[in-house]
Design a protein around this motif. Structure first.
Motif, PDB file in Angstrom:
ATOM      1  N   TYR B 215       0.821  -1.202   0.000  1.00  8.64           N
ATOM      2  CA  TYR B 215       0.000   0.000   0.000  1.00  8.64           C
ATOM      3  C   TYR B 215       0.864   1.264   0.000  1.00  8.64           C
ATOM      4  O   TYR B 215       0.352   2.356  -0.179  1.00  8.64           O
ATOM      5  CB  TYR B 215      -0.894   0.063   1.238  1.00  8.64           C
ATOM      6  CG  TYR B 215      -1.946  -1.007   1.350  1.00  8.64           C
ATOM      7  CD1 TYR B 215      -2.362  -1.711   0.225  1.00  8.64           C
ATOM      8  CD2 TYR B 215      -2.535  -1.300   2.559  1.00  8.64           C
ATOM      9  CE1 TYR B 215      -3.322  -2.688   0.331  1.00  8.64           C
ATOM     10  CE2 TYR B 215      -3.508  -2.273   2.669  1.00  8.64           C
ATOM     11  CZ  TYR B 215      -3.887  -2.970   1.553  1.00  8.64           C
ATOM     12  OH  TYR B 215      -4.847  -3.936   1.661  1.00  8.64           O
ATOM     13  N   GLU B 240      -3.865   5.438  -4.737  1.00 10.02           N
ATOM     14  CA  GLU B 240      -5.059   4.610  -4.902  1.00 10.02           C
ATOM     15  C   GLU B 240      -5.411   3.846  -3.632  1.00 10.02           C
ATOM     16  O   GLU B 240      -6.494   3.292  -3.541  1.00 10.02           O
ATOM     17  CB  GLU B 240      -4.919   3.648  -6.077  1.00 10.02           C
ATOM     18  CG  GLU B 240      -3.856   2.584  -5.908  1.00 10.02           C
ATOM     19  CD  GLU B 240      -2.556   2.994  -6.573  1.00 10.02           C
ATOM     20  OE1 GLU B 240      -2.215   4.188  -6.505  1.00 10.02           O
ATOM     21  OE2 GLU B 240      -1.897   2.117  -7.146  1.00 10.02           O
ATOM     22  N   TRP B 241      -4.515   3.822  -2.649  1.00  9.22           N
ATOM     23  CA  TRP B 241      -4.819   3.129  -1.398  1.00  9.22           C
ATOM     24  C   TRP B 241      -5.157   4.095  -0.287  1.00  9.22           C
ATOM     25  O   TRP B 241      -5.120   3.727   0.882  1.00  9.22           O
ATOM     26  CB  TRP B 241      -3.651   2.224  -0.994  1.00  9.22           C
ATOM     27  CG  TRP B 241      -3.505   1.052  -1.903  1.00  9.22           C
ATOM     28  CD1 TRP B 241      -2.497   0.835  -2.776  1.00  9.22           C
ATOM     29  CD2 TRP B 241      -4.416  -0.034  -2.062  1.00  9.22           C
ATOM     30  NE1 TRP B 241      -2.714  -0.325  -3.469  1.00  9.22           N
ATOM     31  CE2 TRP B 241      -3.880  -0.886  -3.046  1.00  9.22           C
ATOM     32  CE3 TRP B 241      -5.629  -0.382  -1.467  1.00  9.22           C
ATOM     33  CZ2 TRP B 241      -4.517  -2.044  -3.457  1.00  9.22           C
ATOM     34  CZ3 TRP B 241      -6.253  -1.535  -1.876  1.00  9.22           C
ATOM     35  CH2 TRP B 241      -5.701  -2.366  -2.859  1.00  9.22           C
ATOM     36  N   HIS B 242      -5.445   5.333  -0.616  1.00  8.01           N
ATOM     37  CA  HIS B 242      -5.869   6.274   0.419  1.00  8.01           C
ATOM     38  C   HIS B 242      -7.122   5.745   1.099  1.00  8.01           C
ATOM     39  O   HIS B 242      -8.029   5.229   0.439  1.00  8.01           O
ATOM     40  CB  HIS B 242      -6.154   7.646  -0.200  1.00  8.01           C
ATOM     41  CG  HIS B 242      -4.924   8.485  -0.289  1.00  8.01           C
ATOM     42  ND1 HIS B 242      -4.961   9.835  -0.498  1.00  8.01           N
ATOM     43  CD2 HIS B 242      -3.619   8.162  -0.183  1.00  8.01           C
ATOM     44  CE1 HIS B 242      -3.735  10.312  -0.523  1.00  8.01           C
ATOM     45  NE2 HIS B 242      -2.900   9.315  -0.344  1.00  8.01           N
TER      46      HIS B 242
END
Lengths: 186, 469
Positions: B215, B240-242
Motif C-alpha cells: 500500500y 489509490e490506497w488512500h
C-alpha cells in the motif's frame, strides 16, 4: 447499406397490427396487478411483490452474493487475521482494515481493530471471499438494509459484520441467531 | 579485467570479485539470501549454487572468485533442481504465515519461493516450533520460526556497527539468533537488521501491523537528525490506497523511514534516530498563524509581519537549523541584507542519545549548519545590540533571553514556552517541500516533497521576499 441481424424479428400480421399485442401485454400486467391487489386486500401471502424492508424475498438463489459476514472462532473472537488480501483484491477499493497486534495469543497475533466495507462502492463480485485464506469473510444470500440517503452512512463496520446473523449457514455455526425479518413465499 | 562466461554471456569482472557479484552487476539474476554486498561472505544459505564447467559439483557463486575463461551456468536443469531442494530445506520449518507477516511483499524468501520453490513441502513431519514474537530489543520483534539463519544480522553487528551484540546459539533446528547473555541489544544502528533480514524474522516494533507494504511507496528524503544528512526513504500511502473510513490522517502519515542507498553519504545504512525521523516529524505542528495569540489567516499574518518590519528600527533574525539551501538563498536575497543575522543551533545531543561516533552519527545535530555557516558565519545572538524586532526562524527558543524586543516566530512545530510571540507564522517541514541540504563534508543531498503542506502553513522560502516593506 442497412445491416442485417441474425435475430431479426419475423413479424406476422398480428404483431404488425400492434394494437392487439398491446392489449395482450396490458392484460398480463393488469392480471398480475389485480392478482396482487386481491391477495393484499384479503391478507393472503404470495404476492409477487414484497414489502421491503419489512418483508424480504426468500427465493434468492443460494449462490446469490449479498451482505458480508465476518465469521468467528470457537472462542467467539473474530476469525479474520487482518492479512488485507480482501482489501488488496477488491476491485472497488471498498474494504479498509486497521490491524492490531496481540502477542499474548501467539496463534492469532494479528486481528482487525477496525474492518470497514463501503457498500456504496462494493460491486458484490465476491473476490474478497475467494481471496480470504482463513474463511473469515463470506457473503450470504440475503441483502438487508442497503439503501440509504448518505454515502457516509453506508459503511459497515466490524461489529455489524460480525454480529449480523443471517438465517442458517450449514458450513459454519454462528452464535445464536437474532430475530430476522419475515420471509415471504411468492 | 577478467573475462568469463556466465550463461553464454561474456562478462567482465574485476580481480577478486566473486561470480555472484559479476553476474548481478551484468544483470544476470542469481538468487541469494546470506550474501550482502556490504557484509562478508558467509556462504551458508546455498541458494546461489551454480554450475561451473569442469567441476563435478555445484558451487556457491557468492564464494567463488572469478577466474579467466571460467564458464558458469545459472539456469540449467540441475541448478534449478538444486534450488528447489535448497528451498525445501529452508522452508522446512518456516511457518508460512505470510498473511500476518509485515515482510510479505518485500520478502526475499517469499519472492524466491514463488520463483524457485515448489508448491508443496515434501516433508510429512510436523513443523518444528521455535520461540515466536520475542522482543530482541524494545525496537525489534524477533520471530525465530521465520529465521533462516543467514546470519546477516549477526555479521552486521560484527562488521558494520561493531557492537558484536548478536550471535547464533544452539545447533540444528534449535539454532536461533540471540543477544549477548544478559545484555540488551542497544546498538544505535540496530534497526538496519530489519531491512537486512531476507525474511520476516526481524520486524520493526514501530511499523508492526501498521500497513501492508504494497500500500506504500517510498519518497526520497533527507534525515534532519544530524549534520550527516543521510538519504532516507519516507514511506507514504499510495494514492489509490488512500483510506476514507479509517481517517484521513493516515493518508498524511509517514509510515516508516528506511535508508535510501547513497554511497557518497550513508551507504545503505542509517542510525536509529534516522529510522525515527517520522516520529519526530509527527510532533504537534504549528498550523494556524497567531497574531498576539489570536488566530489569523496566512495573509493577515504576512500583512502584520510587514507592519512590524516597517515599524522596526533595528531588526534582527535568528537563523534556523533545518532550513534547506534554497530557503537560505531566498532568505539571503530577500531579507538577509537588510537585517542583522545571527545564527544559532536549535538541536543538541539529547539524554540517552549517542553524541558522535566514527560511523554515521555526528556531534552537530543540525542538518543545515554547514550552509548557514558558509552564508552567515558563526554569530551568536548579542543582546547588547538592542534590537527592537527579532525574527526567530527555528524552534526551542527561550523568548526571555531575547530581551524586550517584538518577536516574529517562524515555526514548523508548536512552540513549547508559555508566553506567545507577537506573531507566529507556521512554516512547512522538510516533508512538505523539496530542496537540498549540504552536509558537514559539503556534499549536497536532495529531498523531495512527501506531503502537501496544510492550507495556512507557508513555505519559509516564499515568505522572505514578501516581508520587506
Amino acid at each position: 447499406m442497412k445491416k442485417e441481424y441474425w435475430n431479426k424479428p419475423a413479424l406476422g400480421l398480428r404483431e404488425r397490427l400492434y394494437l392487439l399485442e398491446v392489449i395482450r401485454g396490458l392484460c398480463i400486467t393488469g392480471g398480475v396487478f389485480l392478482g396482487n391487489m386481491w391477495k393484499w386486500l384479503t391478507f393472503r401471502k404470495g404476492a409477487l411483490t414484497a414489502y421491503y424492508p419489512e418483508e424480504i424475498r426468500s427465493d434468492y438463489s443460494p449462490a446469490n452474493r449479498g451482505r458480508h459476514v465476518l465469521t468467528r472462532r470457537e472462542n467467539g473472537g473474530v476469525q479474520c487475521v487482518s492479512c488485507n488480501m480482501c482489501a488488496t483484491v477488491c476491485p472497488a477499493y471498498a474494504i479498509e482494515i486497521l490491524s492490531a497486534a496481540d502477542f499474548d495469543d501467539p496463534c492469532h497475533p494479528k486481528s482487525p481493530e477496525r474492518f470497514e466495507i463501503d457498500y456504496s462502492r462494493c460491486i458484490f463480485c465476491g473476490f474478497c471471499v475467494e481471496a480470504c485464506p482463513e474463511d473469515a469473510i463470506r457473503m450470504v444470500k440475503e441483502v438487508p438494509d442497503f439503501p440509504g440517503f448518505d454515502r457516509d452512512a453506508m459503511w459497515a463496520g466490524r461489529d455489524l459484520l460480525m454480529n449480523w446473523r443471517p438465517t442458517g449457514d450449514p458450513a459454519k455455526q454462528y452464535p445464536a441467531a437474532s430475530p430476522s425479518p419475515v420471509e415471504v413465499q411468492p | 579485467m577478467i573475462e568469463l562466461k556466465i550463461d553464454n554471456q561474456t562478462v567482465e569482472a574485476n580481480e577478486g570479485e566473486t561470480v555472484l557479484q559479476a553476474a548481478l552487476r551484468s544483470g544476470i539474476e542469481i538468487p541469494h539470501f546470506c550474501y550482502h554486498p556490504c557484509l562478508s561472505v558467509a556462504g551458508n544459505c546455498r541458494i546461489c549454487l551454480v554450475k561451473v564447467d569442469g567441476r563435478p559439483k555445484l558451487v556457491p557463486s557468492c564464494n567463488l572468485p572469478v577466474a579467466p575463461g571460467m564458464t558458469v551456468e545459472t539456469d540449467t536443469e540441475d541448478v534449478r533442481a538444486a534450488r528447489r531442494a535448497v528451498m525445501q530445506f529452508i522452508t522446512l520449518n518456516h511457518p508460512g504465515d505470510c498473511g500476518i507477516c509485515d515482510k510479505a511483499g518485500e520478502c526475499r524468501l517469499q519472492d524466491y519461493h514463488v520463483r524457485y520453490g515448489e508448491e508443496e513441502s515434501h516433508s510429512r513431519e510436523p513443523k518444528h516450533h521455535r520461540p515466536k514474537f520475542s522482543d530482541l530489543s524494545p525496537r525489534i520483534v524477533l520471530d525465530n520460526e521465520r529465521c533462516l539463519l543467514c546470519s546477516r544480522c549477526v555479521r552486521f553487528t560484527r562488521e558494520v556497527s561493531g557492537s558484536h551484540q548478536l550471535g547464533i546459539v544452539e545447533r540444528g533446528s534449535h539454532a536461533r539468533v540471540e543477544r549477548l547473555e544478559g545484555r540488551p541489544f542497544d546498538d544505535p544502528y540496530s534497526d538496519n537488521v530489519i531491512g537486512l533480514c531476507p525474511t520476516g524474522a526481524l520486524l520493526s516494533r514501530d511499523f508492526l501491523y501498521k500497513s501492508r507494504v504494497w500500500y506504500l511507496e517510498p519518497v526520497r528524503s533527507v534525515c534532519t537528525g544530524c549534520a550527516r544528512c543521510c538519504s532516507v526513504n519516507v514511506w507514504r500511502r499510495q494514492r489509490e490506497w488512500h483510506v476514507r473510513a479509517l481517517g484521513a490522517e493516515l493518508n498524511r502519515a509517514a509510515y516508516r523511514v528506511t535508508p535510501f542507498e547513497n554511497p557518497a553519504i550513508n551507504g545503505p545504512w542509517l542510525c536509529n534516530k534516522g529510522f525515527d525521523l517520522h516520529r519526530r516529524m509527527a510532533r504537534k505542528r504549528a498550523l494556524t498563524p497567531l497574531i498576539g495569540g489570536r488566530e489569523a489567516t496566512a495573509e493577515e499574518a504576512v500583512q502584520e509581519a510587514k507592519r512590524l518590519f516597517a515599524a522596526a528600527g533595528n531588526p534582527a533574525v535568528l537563523a534556523f537549523a533545518p532550513a534547506s539551501n534554497e530557503e537560505l538563498a531566498a532568505f539571503r536575497d530577500g531579507l538577509g541584507r537588510r537585517v542583522q543575522v545571527y545564527t544559532r543551533e536549535d538541536y543538541h545531543t539529547e539524554p540517552g542519545e549517542v553524541a558522535e561516533d566514527d560511523f554515521l552519527i555526528r556531534g552537530d545535530k543540525n542538518p543545515a549548519s554547514y550552509s548557514i555557516r558558509a552564508l552567515f558565519g558563526n554569530r551568536p545572538y548579542a543582546p547588547a545590540a538592542r534590537h527592537d524586532l527579532v525574527v526567530i526562524w527555528g524552534e526551542r527558543v527561550d523568548y526571555h533571553a531575547l530581551g524586550g524586543a517584538k518577536l516574529i516566530h517562524l515555526a514548523s512545530f508548536e512552540p513549547a514556552g508559555e508566553t506567545a510571540a507577537d506573531l507566529l507564522i507556521p512554516v512547512s517541514t522538510t516533508f512538505e517541500r523539496s530542496g537540498t541540504f549540504t552536509n558537514f563534508e559539503g556534499k549536497v543531498n536532495r529531498f523531495e516533497k512527501v506531503f502537501d503542506k496544510p492550507a495556512q502553513v507557508l513555505h519559509a522560502g516564499d515568505l522572505f521576499g514578501r516581508l520587506v516593506p
